[in-house]
Each structure stands twice: as structure tokens, then as C-alpha cells.
Design a protein around this motif. Structure first.
Motif, PDB file in Angstrom:
ATOM      1  N   LYS A   1      12.074   7.517  -3.440  1.00  0.00           N
ATOM      2  CA  LYS A   1      10.804   7.680  -2.734  1.00  0.00           C
ATOM      3  C   LYS A   1      10.037   6.363  -2.652  1.00  0.00           C
ATOM      4  O   LYS A   1       9.454   6.035  -1.607  1.00  0.00           O
ATOM      5  CB  LYS A   1       9.941   8.725  -3.438  1.00  0.00           C
ATOM      6  CG  LYS A   1       8.717   9.144  -2.635  1.00  0.00           C
ATOM      7  CD  LYS A   1       9.134   9.891  -1.386  1.00  0.00           C
ATOM      8  CE  LYS A   1       7.958  10.473  -0.649  1.00  0.00           C
ATOM      9  NZ  LYS A   1       8.369  11.244   0.536  1.00  0.00           N
ATOM     10  N   GLY A   2      10.033   5.616  -3.759  1.00  0.00           N
ATOM     11  CA  GLY A   2       9.352   4.334  -3.763  1.00  0.00           C
ATOM     12  C   GLY A   2      10.000   3.361  -2.781  1.00  0.00           C
ATOM     13  O   GLY A   2       9.307   2.668  -2.023  1.00  0.00           O
ATOM     14  N   ALA A   3      11.342   3.334  -2.775  1.00  0.00           N
ATOM     15  CA  ALA A   3      12.057   2.461  -1.847  1.00  0.00           C
ATOM     16  C   ALA A   3      11.820   2.889  -0.407  1.00  0.00           C
ATOM     17  O   ALA A   3      11.632   2.051   0.489  1.00  0.00           O
ATOM     18  CB  ALA A   3      13.554   2.485  -2.161  1.00  0.00           C
ATOM     19  N   HIS A   4      11.813   4.209  -0.179  1.00  0.00           N
ATOM     20  CA  HIS A   4      11.571   4.713   1.170  1.00  0.00           C
ATOM     21  C   HIS A   4      10.167   4.363   1.655  1.00  0.00           C
ATOM     22  O   HIS A   4       9.986   3.904   2.791  1.00  0.00           O
ATOM     23  CB  HIS A   4      11.749   6.236   1.195  1.00  0.00           C
ATOM     24  CG  HIS A   4      11.287   6.878   2.471  1.00  0.00           C
ATOM     25  ND1 HIS A   4      10.072   7.525   2.576  1.00  0.00           N
ATOM     26  CD2 HIS A   4      11.858   6.945   3.696  1.00  0.00           C
ATOM     27  CE1 HIS A   4       9.917   7.969   3.804  1.00  0.00           C
ATOM     28  NE2 HIS A   4      10.977   7.641   4.496  1.00  0.00           N
TER      29      HIS A   4
ATOM     30  N   GLU B   1      15.508   7.174   7.223  1.00  0.00           N
ATOM     31  CA  GLU B   1      15.707   8.618   7.057  1.00  0.00           C
ATOM     32  C   GLU B   1      16.611   8.984   5.870  1.00  0.00           C
ATOM     33  O   GLU B   1      16.321   9.942   5.147  1.00  0.00           O
ATOM     34  CB  GLU B   1      16.280   9.214   8.344  1.00  0.00           C
ATOM     35  CG  GLU B   1      16.384  10.729   8.356  1.00  0.00           C
ATOM     36  CD  GLU B   1      15.041  11.416   8.415  1.00  0.00           C
ATOM     37  OE1 GLU B   1      15.012  12.660   8.292  1.00  0.00           O
ATOM     38  OE2 GLU B   1      14.029  10.723   8.575  1.00  0.00           O
ATOM     39  N   PRO B   2      17.724   8.263   5.616  1.00  0.00           N
ATOM     40  CA  PRO B   2      18.558   8.615   4.459  1.00  0.00           C
ATOM     41  C   PRO B   2      17.807   8.586   3.127  1.00  0.00           C
ATOM     42  O   PRO B   2      18.018   9.451   2.270  1.00  0.00           O
ATOM     43  CB  PRO B   2      19.662   7.552   4.492  1.00  0.00           C
ATOM     44  CG  PRO B   2      19.771   7.171   5.925  1.00  0.00           C
ATOM     45  CD  PRO B   2      18.362   7.204   6.437  1.00  0.00           C
ATOM     46  N   LEU B   3      16.928   7.602   2.933  1.00  0.00           N
ATOM     47  CA  LEU B   3      16.148   7.534   1.696  1.00  0.00           C
ATOM     48  C   LEU B   3      15.203   8.717   1.581  1.00  0.00           C
ATOM     49  O   LEU B   3      14.996   9.257   0.484  1.00  0.00           O
ATOM     50  CB  LEU B   3      15.356   6.220   1.653  1.00  0.00           C
ATOM     51  CG  LEU B   3      16.154   4.946   1.399  1.00  0.00           C
ATOM     52  CD1 LEU B   3      15.267   3.718   1.555  1.00  0.00           C
ATOM     53  CD2 LEU B   3      16.780   4.971   0.008  1.00  0.00           C
ATOM     54  N   ASP B   4      14.629   9.142   2.692  1.00  0.00           N
ATOM     55  CA  ASP B   4      13.738  10.300   2.690  1.00  0.00           C
ATOM     56  C   ASP B   4      14.498  11.560   2.317  1.00  0.00           C
ATOM     57  O   ASP B   4      14.018  12.391   1.540  1.00  0.00           O
ATOM     58  CB  ASP B   4      13.094  10.446   4.072  1.00  0.00           C
ATOM     59  CG  ASP B   4      12.042  11.542   4.107  1.00  0.00           C
ATOM     60  OD1 ASP B   4      11.373  11.751   3.071  1.00  0.00           O
ATOM     61  OD2 ASP B   4      11.881  12.186   5.157  1.00  0.00           O
TER      62      ASP B   4
ATOM     63  N   GLY C   1       0.808  -1.211   0.000  1.00  0.00           N
ATOM     64  CA  GLY C   1       0.000   0.000   0.000  1.00  0.00           C
ATOM     65  C   GLY C   1       0.842   1.263   0.000  1.00  0.00           C
ATOM     66  O   GLY C   1       0.539   2.226  -0.701  1.00  0.00           O
ATOM     67  N   GLY C   2       1.912   1.275   0.799  1.00  0.00           N
ATOM     68  CA  GLY C   2       2.777   2.451   0.859  1.00  0.00           C
ATOM     69  C   GLY C   2       3.460   2.744  -0.463  1.00  0.00           C
ATOM     70  O   GLY C   2       3.546   3.898  -0.892  1.00  0.00           O
ATOM     71  N   PHE C   3       3.950   1.704  -1.131  1.00  0.00           N
ATOM     72  CA  PHE C   3       4.601   1.881  -2.426  1.00  0.00           C
ATOM     73  C   PHE C   3       3.608   2.396  -3.470  1.00  0.00           C
ATOM     74  O   PHE C   3       3.917   3.320  -4.237  1.00  0.00           O
ATOM     75  CB  PHE C   3       5.196   0.550  -2.889  1.00  0.00           C
ATOM     76  CG  PHE C   3       5.867   0.617  -4.239  1.00  0.00           C
ATOM     77  CD1 PHE C   3       7.157   1.102  -4.355  1.00  0.00           C
ATOM     78  CD2 PHE C   3       5.197   0.204  -5.378  1.00  0.00           C
ATOM     79  CE1 PHE C   3       7.783   1.172  -5.591  1.00  0.00           C
ATOM     80  CE2 PHE C   3       5.812   0.262  -6.619  1.00  0.00           C
ATOM     81  CZ  PHE C   3       7.105   0.749  -6.722  1.00  0.00           C
ATOM     82  N   ALA C   4       2.412   1.823  -3.483  1.00  0.00           N
ATOM     83  CA  ALA C   4       1.395   2.233  -4.459  1.00  0.00           C
ATOM     84  C   ALA C   4       1.006   3.687  -4.268  1.00  0.00           C
ATOM     85  O   ALA C   4       0.893   4.449  -5.238  1.00  0.00           O
ATOM     86  CB  ALA C   4       0.163   1.329  -4.335  1.00  0.00           C
TER      87      ALA C   4
ATOM     88  N   SER D   1       9.639   1.920   4.605  1.00  0.00           N
ATOM     89  CA  SER D   1       9.066   2.610   5.751  1.00  0.00           C
ATOM     90  C   SER D   1       7.760   1.965   6.200  1.00  0.00           C
ATOM     91  O   SER D   1       7.558   1.713   7.392  1.00  0.00           O
ATOM     92  CB  SER D   1       8.827   4.086   5.394  1.00  0.00           C
ATOM     93  OG  SER D   1       8.138   4.752   6.422  1.00  0.00           O
ATOM     94  N   SER D   2       6.878   1.696   5.250  1.00  0.00           N
ATOM     95  CA  SER D   2       5.586   1.091   5.588  1.00  0.00           C
ATOM     96  C   SER D   2       5.774  -0.314   6.155  1.00  0.00           C
ATOM     97  O   SER D   2       5.108  -0.710   7.119  1.00  0.00           O
ATOM     98  CB  SER D   2       4.696   1.034   4.343  1.00  0.00           C
ATOM     99  OG  SER D   2       4.415   2.335   3.865  1.00  0.00           O
ATOM    100  N   PHE D   3       6.692  -1.088   5.560  1.00  0.00           N
ATOM    101  CA  PHE D   3       6.935  -2.448   6.031  1.00  0.00           C
ATOM    102  C   PHE D   3       7.441  -2.438   7.474  1.00  0.00           C
ATOM    103  O   PHE D   3       6.923  -3.170   8.336  1.00  0.00           O
ATOM    104  CB  PHE D   3       7.947  -3.155   5.133  1.00  0.00           C
ATOM    105  CG  PHE D   3       8.243  -4.572   5.537  1.00  0.00           C
ATOM    106  CD1 PHE D   3       7.402  -5.610   5.149  1.00  0.00           C
ATOM    107  CD2 PHE D   3       9.349  -4.871   6.320  1.00  0.00           C
ATOM    108  CE1 PHE D   3       7.660  -6.926   5.526  1.00  0.00           C
ATOM    109  CE2 PHE D   3       9.612  -6.185   6.712  1.00  0.00           C
ATOM    110  CZ  PHE D   3       8.762  -7.205   6.308  1.00  0.00           C
ATOM    111  N   LEU D   4       8.460  -1.608   7.746  1.00  0.00           N
ATOM    112  CA  LEU D   4       9.019  -1.551   9.094  1.00  0.00           C
ATOM    113  C   LEU D   4       8.003  -1.016  10.098  1.00  0.00           C
ATOM    114  O   LEU D   4       7.924  -1.492  11.238  1.00  0.00           O
ATOM    115  CB  LEU D   4      10.270  -0.668   9.097  1.00  0.00           C
ATOM    116  CG  LEU D   4      11.510  -1.238   8.403  1.00  0.00           C
ATOM    117  CD1 LEU D   4      12.615  -0.200   8.388  1.00  0.00           C
ATOM    118  CD2 LEU D   4      11.975  -2.502   9.110  1.00  0.00           C
ATOM    119  N   TYR D   5       7.230  -0.023   9.671  1.00  0.00           N
ATOM    120  CA  TYR D   5       6.254   0.575  10.587  1.00  0.00           C
ATOM    121  C   TYR D   5       5.206  -0.456  11.008  1.00  0.00           C
ATOM    122  O   TYR D   5       4.946  -0.638  12.208  1.00  0.00           O
ATOM    123  CB  TYR D   5       5.573   1.772   9.939  1.00  0.00           C
ATOM    124  CG  TYR D   5       4.540   2.416  10.844  1.00  0.00           C
ATOM    125  CD1 TYR D   5       4.910   3.361  11.784  1.00  0.00           C
ATOM    126  CD2 TYR D   5       3.203   2.040  10.774  1.00  0.00           C
ATOM    127  CE1 TYR D   5       3.981   3.934  12.634  1.00  0.00           C
ATOM    128  CE2 TYR D   5       2.262   2.593  11.615  1.00  0.00           C
ATOM    129  CZ  TYR D   5       2.654   3.549  12.540  1.00  0.00           C
ATOM    130  OH  TYR D   5       1.725   4.099  13.389  1.00  0.00           O
TER     131      TYR D   5
END
Length: 363
Positions: free
Chosen positions: A79-82, A130-133, A23-26, A86-90
Motif C-alpha cells: 500500500k505504501g509503495a502503491h 494497478e497490480p500494487l493496489d 504526501g501520498g505515502f504519509a 501512484s501520487s508521484f505519477l499522478y
């Protein structure tokens, strides 16, 4: 359904995290041009009393005219990788902590506990992603231009001069030369890596944003599903009630929860973008003439690398208190649509994620 397939608690948590990552990537990729536009608005500083703030449509037209359509997608990979990571870890951290707390207490957690767990999960997420962001934010601001890593104090030039002096005094021995070169490379690498964590203070505080969002969404989701069950019981319906929201319900609840979270935390969002902004040395005007950052009103350089409070004070001093909410309309447009879409995809991809886990488990 998960219990019927014999999934353990750990596997259920992984399913939740995988659905969240999808969902986050989409959401991030689908609305990325809007994300670029809102970042440009937030990073541009208004100077002068008569300076009119640009609408997101004007920013879009200027960006396409001066830099082309490709600038709208600058940094989309990062952004897609972040967003996916991010969503997976969260969701992995959130679901794990939530299940452990509920197992120990023997009851469903309340709103306060939900917020606390969501913030802890957000902190774990920020420290890793954070680095990806930072990379995606800097690429959105610079577009197709090269990023200037030199800070306001000329640290890059200083480092180069120190390195040059060290090279002049470098001993002839191969071992000493190797150690000297290694030291220079490690020092430079650590400095560049540290710059990727600029604005992390705002990012840590902004963990309250998804905490508010997902808490509002989960509370509303629980009430909607409970209302549907009660309505079915009153009607005497024997039809099994679904354990997931419809697309329209998920979209509306996702949009509403994100709008509330965004409005409450927006000053931190603006401060974070300004703190992460790369050093901009030029900007192309409509006529094709290269202008300096100060001449082009794109002078966010003075905010770069400053603390959160220093950035917010400088914004108020430069643009007034309303400057803390500059770009709110673009932020709401992008984040509300992206969050609603992400939560809708997550809600509907849960079964897909669960089947993938079952297939991998059976291999």
C-alpha cells in the motif's frame, strides 16, 4: 520561490510530483488500519433479511480478537509503495499536461479542462500501479492467511492437470523439455499477472474520483489565496502574501474535496473491492473454529473476476440498492482523513522537495 532558484518547467513539475509522493505515502501509512477495516467491510457480503451490518468498531474488535493487531497492517508495504508511486505519477502527469495546455492557450485552464487533464493523469497512473493496489487489497482481506489464487472455475487445478499431462508426454530431448517447461511457466506467469489487473474497469472509471477531488481542492485553494491577497491589498499591507495554504486551511479543503468525490463515486469503490477480492477458503470464528466462506458470511467469492456491471447487479440482487453504499461511513472516515493529511503534507513538503531538487541539481 522556484523561479528565484532558477528551476526549469520540467524541474518544477518534478518538485510537484515529489511533494505529492511524500504526501501520498504519509497519508496511506498513517491511516492504514482504518483502510484495512473499511476494506473488510466492503468485501463482506450480507446474506439474509435479518442480517445486521457490522459497524467499523465491531469489525475492528473482531479482527483484533481473531487475527491479532498484525492483521491491521497486513499489506502495508504494498500500500505504501502503491500510494507513493501512484501520487508521484499522478502529479507528474497532471502538472506536465496542465503546464503544456496553459502554455499553448496562454491562459489559466478552467474547471472542465482541469477535470479532463486530471482524468488522463489518473488513467496513466492506474495502468502502472494497478497490480500494487490489487496486492494490498487482497492482503487486507486475507490478513495473515495465505491467499488462494484458484478462481471459481478451478483454473489453477486445470492448469496443473494440463501441465501434468504435458509432463507425462514430455519428449526425452533436452531442448523440447526446456521449451515445454518455459511455455508452462510463461503461461502461468501471464495468468497470474492478468489477475493483478482484476477490477481495472472500475479503477479506470474511478479516475474521476481524484479528478473531482483535486479539481475541487485547486479551485478552492486558488480562491482562498486570492481572497487573502485582496484582503491584504485593501488593508494596504506591504507584507508578502504566502503562495501556500496554512495547515488548517489545507486540511479543511482537502477533507471537503475528498468527501465530495467519495460520495459521488462510492458504488464504483465497493464494486472494485469485490472484483479484486481473493478466493477465501476459510475464516476463523471467535471460538477458534474454522468456518467456510459461506458459513462465515464472508462470501465475496461469487463476485471475484466479474465485470463491473455484473458485480453491481449482484450486489443489488443480494443486499439491495443500499448495498452499493455499504461501508460508506468507514470509507469517508478513512479517505477524508488520509486525503486531508496527504494534501497538508504535500502543501508543506513542497519547499523540502524543491530544495532536494536544487541540491541534486547542484551536485
Amino acid at each position: 520561490m522556484a523561479s528565484k532558484l532558477g528551476l526549469s518547467d520540467a524541474e518544477k513539475v518534478f518538485v510537484e510530483a515529489l511533494a505529492g509522493a511524500i504526501g501520498g505515502f504519509a497519508g496511506a501509512v498513517s491511516f492504514y488500519p482504518l483502510d484495512t477495516i473499511k476494506t473488510r467491510i466492503q468485501a463482506e457480503v450480507d446474506v439474509g433479511v435479518n442480517r445486521k451490518r457490522k459497524t467499523w468498531m465491531r469489525v475492528f474488535n473482531d479482527l483484533v480478537t481473531n487475527e491479532g493487531y498484525g492483521a491491521l497492517f497486513a499489506g502495508v508495504g504494498a500500500k505504501g509503495a502503491h500510494s507513493m508511486t501512484s501520487s508521484f505519477l499522478y502529479f507528474l502527469a497532471f502538472s506536465s499536461l496542465k503546464r503544456k495546455v496553459e502554455q499553448r492557450s496562454g491562459r489559466k485552464i478552467g474547471i472542465a479542462e482541469n477535470l479532463t487533464i486530471a482524468m488522463l493523469a489518473g488513467c496513466v497512473n492506474v495502468l502502472v500501479t494497478e497490480p500494487l493496489d490489487t496486492l494490498s487489497t487482497r492482503r487486507q482481506i486475507c490478513g495473515t492467511d495465505d491467499i488462494d489464487d484458484t478462481d471459481d472455475n478451478g483454473r489453477k487445478q486445470k492448469m496443473s492437470s494440463v501441465t501434468k499431462k504435458r509432463e507425462d508426454k514430455k519428449p526425452e530431448g533436452t531442448r523440447d523439455a526446456f521449451l515445454s517447461n518455459t511455455y508452462d511457466q510463461v503461461t502461468r506467469g501471464l495468468s497470474q499477472w492478468a489477475s493483478l489487473y482484476s477490477g481495472i474497469g472500475a479503477s479506470m472509471l474511478l479516475t474521476i474520483n481524484p479528478a473531482i477531488q483535486y479539481t475541487c481542492f485547486e479551485q478552492a485553494r486558488t480562491r482562498v489565496l486570492l481572497g487573502l491577497r485582496r484582503r491584504a491589498e485593501k488593508r494596504g499591507s506591504t507584507k508578502k502574501i504566502k503562495s501556500e495554504l496554512t495547515v488548517s486551511d489545507a486540511f479543511v479543503l482537502g477533507a471537503a474535496s475528498k468527501a465530495i468525490a467519495t460520495f459521488l463515486t462510492y458504488p464504483l469503490v465497493r464494486a472494485k473491492v469485490l472484483a479484486k477480492a481473493p478466493k477465501v477458503s476459510k475464516k476463523i470464528s471467535k471460538g477458534g473454529k474454522e468456518l467456510s466462506a459461506d458459513e462465515s458470511n464472508y462470501n465475496a467469492n461469487s463476485f471475484r473476476g466479474k465485470s463491473l456491471l455484473a458485480v453491481m447487479r449482484l450486489v443489488v440482487a443480494t443486499e439491495g440498492a443500499s448495498g452499493l453504499y455499504k461501508g460508506l461511513h468507514a470509507q469517508l472516515l478513512k479517505t477524508v482523513l488520509a486525503a486531508a493529511f496527504s494534501l497538508t503534507v504535500k502543501e508543506k513538503s513542497w519547499r523540502t522537495a524543491m530544495l532536494l531538487v536544487v541540491i541534486v541539481k547542484g551536485m
